[in-house]
Design an enzyme around this catalytic site. Sequence first.
Site, PDB file in Angstrom:
ATOM      1  N   ARG A  71     -22.482  19.791  12.890  1.00 17.67           N
ATOM      2  CA  ARG A  71     -23.902  20.051  13.037  1.00 17.67           C
ATOM      3  C   ARG A  71     -24.182  21.493  13.464  1.00 17.67           C
ATOM      4  O   ARG A  71     -25.196  22.076  13.091  1.00 17.67           O
ATOM      5  CB  ARG A  71     -24.429  19.069  14.075  1.00 17.67           C
ATOM      6  CG  ARG A  71     -25.838  19.253  14.380  1.00 17.67           C
ATOM      7  CD  ARG A  71     -26.313  18.194  15.341  1.00 17.67           C
ATOM      8  NE  ARG A  71     -27.413  18.784  16.059  1.00 17.67           N
ATOM      9  CZ  ARG A  71     -27.873  18.359  17.206  1.00 17.67           C
ATOM     10  NH1 ARG A  71     -27.336  17.327  17.789  1.00 17.67           N
ATOM     11  NH2 ARG A  71     -28.874  18.966  17.774  1.00 17.67           N
ATOM     12  N   TYR A  76       0.849  -1.199   0.000  1.00 21.81           N
ATOM     13  CA  TYR A  76       0.000   0.000   0.000  1.00 21.81           C
ATOM     14  C   TYR A  76       0.888   1.254   0.000  1.00 21.81           C
ATOM     15  O   TYR A  76       0.668   2.196  -0.768  1.00 21.81           O
ATOM     16  CB  TYR A  76      -0.892  -0.033   1.244  1.00 21.81           C
ATOM     17  CG  TYR A  76      -1.831   1.145   1.386  1.00 21.81           C
ATOM     18  CD1 TYR A  76      -3.085   1.129   0.777  1.00 21.81           C
ATOM     19  CD2 TYR A  76      -1.476   2.261   2.140  1.00 21.81           C
ATOM     20  CE1 TYR A  76      -3.956   2.205   0.914  1.00 21.81           C
ATOM     21  CE2 TYR A  76      -2.334   3.332   2.284  1.00 21.81           C
ATOM     22  CZ  TYR A  76      -3.579   3.301   1.670  1.00 21.81           C
ATOM     23  OH  TYR A  76      -4.429   4.363   1.815  1.00 21.81           O
ATOM     24  N   LYS A 129     -26.330   4.137  19.304  1.00 28.71           N
ATOM     25  CA  LYS A 129     -26.185   5.584  19.339  1.00 28.71           C
ATOM     26  C   LYS A 129     -24.706   5.844  19.586  1.00 28.71           C
ATOM     27  O   LYS A 129     -24.193   5.618  20.680  1.00 28.71           O
ATOM     28  CB  LYS A 129     -27.035   6.204  20.439  1.00 28.71           C
ATOM     29  CG  LYS A 129     -26.900   7.726  20.460  1.00 28.71           C
ATOM     30  CD  LYS A 129     -28.040   8.380  21.197  1.00 28.71           C
ATOM     31  CE  LYS A 129     -28.148   9.864  20.895  1.00 28.71           C
ATOM     32  NZ  LYS A 129     -26.955  10.648  21.122  1.00 28.71           N
ATOM     33  N   LYS A 179     -31.346   5.518  25.942  1.00 27.29           N
ATOM     34  CA  LYS A 179     -30.021   5.707  26.529  1.00 27.29           C
ATOM     35  C   LYS A 179     -29.704   4.673  27.615  1.00 27.29           C
ATOM     36  O   LYS A 179     -30.567   4.313  28.415  1.00 27.29           O
ATOM     37  CB  LYS A 179     -29.930   7.109  27.164  1.00 27.29           C
ATOM     38  CG  LYS A 179     -30.236   8.238  26.200  1.00 27.29           C
ATOM     39  CD  LYS A 179     -29.109   8.493  25.231  1.00 27.29           C
ATOM     40  CE  LYS A 179     -28.019   9.337  25.831  1.00 27.29           C
ATOM     41  NZ  LYS A 179     -28.293  10.769  25.844  1.00 27.29           N
TER      42      LYS A 179
HETATM   43  S1  IVH Z   1     -30.153   9.782  13.556  1.00 30.27           S
HETATM   44  C1  IVH Z   1     -33.205  13.386  12.895  1.00 30.27           C
HETATM   45  N1  IVH Z   1     -28.672   7.802  14.328  1.00 30.27           N
HETATM   46  O1  IVH Z   1     -27.486  11.656  18.099  1.00 30.27           O
HETATM   47  C2  IVH Z   1     -32.179  12.832  13.797  1.00 30.27           C
HETATM   48  N2  IVH Z   1     -28.260   9.933  15.290  1.00 30.27           N
HETATM   49  O2  IVH Z   1     -29.632  13.474  19.304  1.00 30.27           O
HETATM   50  C3  IVH Z   1     -31.130  12.140  13.036  1.00 30.27           C
HETATM   51  N3  IVH Z   1     -26.402   9.944  16.880  1.00 30.27           N
HETATM   52  O3  IVH Z   1     -26.673  14.653  16.626  1.00 30.27           O
HETATM   53  C4  IVH Z   1     -30.145  11.487  13.911  1.00 30.27           C
HETATM   54  N4  IVH Z   1     -25.886   7.835  16.679  1.00 30.27           N
HETATM   55  O4  IVH Z   1     -24.941  12.881  16.461  1.00 30.27           O
HETATM   56  C5  IVH Z   1     -28.927   9.106  14.470  1.00 30.27           C
HETATM   57  N5  IVH Z   1     -27.423   5.931  14.884  1.00 30.27           N
HETATM   58  C6  IVH Z   1     -27.677   7.241  15.013  1.00 30.27           C
HETATM   59  C7  IVH Z   1     -26.929   8.061  15.874  1.00 30.27           C
HETATM   60  C8  IVH Z   1     -27.261   9.411  15.995  1.00 30.27           C
HETATM   61  C9  IVH Z   1     -25.573   8.960  17.272  1.00 30.27           C
HETATM   62  C10 IVH Z   1     -26.338  11.327  17.385  1.00 30.27           C
HETATM   63  C11 IVH Z   1     -26.214  12.350  16.307  1.00 30.27           C
HETATM   64  C12 IVH Z   1     -27.246  13.392  16.599  1.00 30.27           C
HETATM   65  C13 IVH Z   1     -27.723  13.022  17.949  1.00 30.27           C
HETATM   66  C14 IVH Z   1     -29.217  13.284  18.003  1.00 30.27           C
END
Ligand code: IVH
Length: 675
Positions: free
Chosen positions: A137, A36, A116, A314
């Site tokens: 964000r 690589y 999450k 959570k």
């Molecule tokens: S979906 C419309 N999926 O959680 C909401 N978010 O509280 C779309 N996060 O700022 C978010 N893992 O940084 C989504 N599997 C996951 C996630 C995730 C972590 C975080 C993300 C977001 C926060 C929302």
Amino acid sequence: MRREAQERVAELRRLIDYHNYRYYVLDNPEIPDAEYDRLMRELQQLEAAHPELAMSDSPTQRVGATPLKVFAEVAHSVPMLSLNNAFSEEDVVAFDRRAHEGLGHDGELEYAVEPKFDGLAITLHYQNGHFVQGATRGDGYTGEDVSANLRTIHAIPLKLPEGAPPWLEVRGEVLMLKRDFDRLNAEARSRGDKEFANPRNAAAGSLRQLDSRVTAKRRLTFFAYGIGRVEGATLPPSHGEVMDWLGRLRFPVCQERRLVRGVQGLLHYFAELGAKREQLPYEIDGAVYKLNRLAEQEALGFVARAPRFAIAHKYPAQEELTVVEAIDVQVGRTGALTPVARLKPVFVGGVTVTNATLHNEDEVRRKDVRVGDTVIVRRAGDVIPEVVAILPERRPMRDLVTPLHEAFAMPTHCPECAAPVVKLEGEAAARCTNGLSCPAQRKQAIIHFASRRAMDIEGLGDKLVEQLVDKGLIQTPADLYALTVAQVADLERMAEKSASNLIAAIAGSRHKDLARFIFAMGIRNVGEQTAKDLARHFGQLDALMQADEAALMQVPDVGPVVAESILAFFAEPHNRAVIERLRAAEAWQDGEAQPITAGHLAGKTFVLTGTLPTLAREAAKARIEAAGGKVAGSVSKKTDYVVAGAEPGSKYTKAQELGVTILDEAQLLELIGEK
Ligand code: IVH
């Protein structure tokens, strides 16, 4: 020449992108690192010779660019919202009920579920398959342009394969893997720099660097979890299929995602993911549940700043704030002095914590923990709670040194027996020099002897041992076997019945196998596994006691340090006397010697894939190597064994195709001789 160079540059970029994907996204490289590196060097040389061929999405651009003065603002075309949280089963039930009501749907709903991730949200923009911009964000509507930094993350594709839509915004999380976090902090520590409190802060700190060359050195990774705006493509009808599609476009998508039905499915996933949490290579703080069908998502829509179609369930927080009320010093079994923070009780990691280890003096100094400080306490899994960091801005009157806020100093004399304390060169711990004459060490030795994984004497807890030693009824583990019901019944909180139960438990602990007995003796540096190896190798305690350094080092995993601890233990007349009394009490049973020779797997090649139930990958590798085996990165006809854990990769399929023997962890340990 120019044309030739152009073609080779395109070819090299394609090859490097592909191998980069195999390495960073699939975790399954096809070629050795050296190869690589050669491809990369060739591309760098060609680009240097032909500057007109340089491109911002070339794999050579992952090293970082000239520092920025400020981050530009990026307005999100589709807002980056947050998720509502569920903290209990009732919250999840209520979420599912609201979804049913909103959709007017009977029967179970289908959910896409995923971890999450505990990192930070970003959006990635691709025009005609080329990465053009990426942003944080921010407040959900406007974020910061961190494109240069994102380019340095190898898991983020800079160029998408054929078939990518003209415009695509991918949303996901930037993370730092636990092992990269540990490495980063170890480096900071060795330089005397400040450490990051957790991988999330480290990821955020690294991504918000104006100098992307710093980010490039930090090893971040990424998981996609959704889509912003798409043009020129019709999305498949469900979230699960969207994720599969992103996977085909070479975005890293998480292996732990599933489709489930109804509340039961959600809760089952939550428990299963929770059980895996510690073993995952990245940190998560919950599970995210999303209605799988996009039409249903759209029908439910949003309330305020969060979707109605998704929720974050959570886990109990693993970190909380509390106050240090005192710093005490505890004396352990081997005399090591451990500073312990006495805390204002705080609920963290699912239990109430009142004490946290501060490990040793250097650690207290480095973190500068003082009485009165507000601290972050962390309790992850079954690990002993620890103080992660202090909040300096919360130190009361931090400019004044009051008696409350003096820096911690290790006592010069043992707090239990007043013997002098020494700190040996190269050792982190300060130790009481009084050995088993120190009541604290004596108590700890007996507590260890009686513990579940040692002699397993039920009912003989810390408090009872303390009383027995303080009353002068026992001084060594051997004295346990001479105790009488009458003596024990006289102790606090004991009666005739409980006393005779304890005496019966002590008697019942006899005739333990040699491995447990060796472990129970509490020899420094001899843990359960080493005890097992020693028992198997020597068969009889006398053989172990007579072994010299060379004989001990025949046992795999026993090096000079462990050998020295064993020799020192048996050289101590007091220990030999206690062992003779334990022999008379028939505390253990000898067995047959089955000498383990290092290297019985010599010439055998192993490949590891998936997550093993108890062994980390490095640990499995170390054990195979200790037995003489070799661990390779990819499966070929020359592979002897593939060791597969949960969620194995394509190496598993390859092994099946080639007819290579596949082992699970238990079978591996058996082969090595550890079972
Ligand atoms: S979906 C419309 N999926 O959680 C909401 N978010 O509280 C779309 N996060 O700022 C978010 N893992 O940084 C989504 N599997 C996951 C996630 C995730 C972590 C975080 C993300 C977001 C926060 C929302």
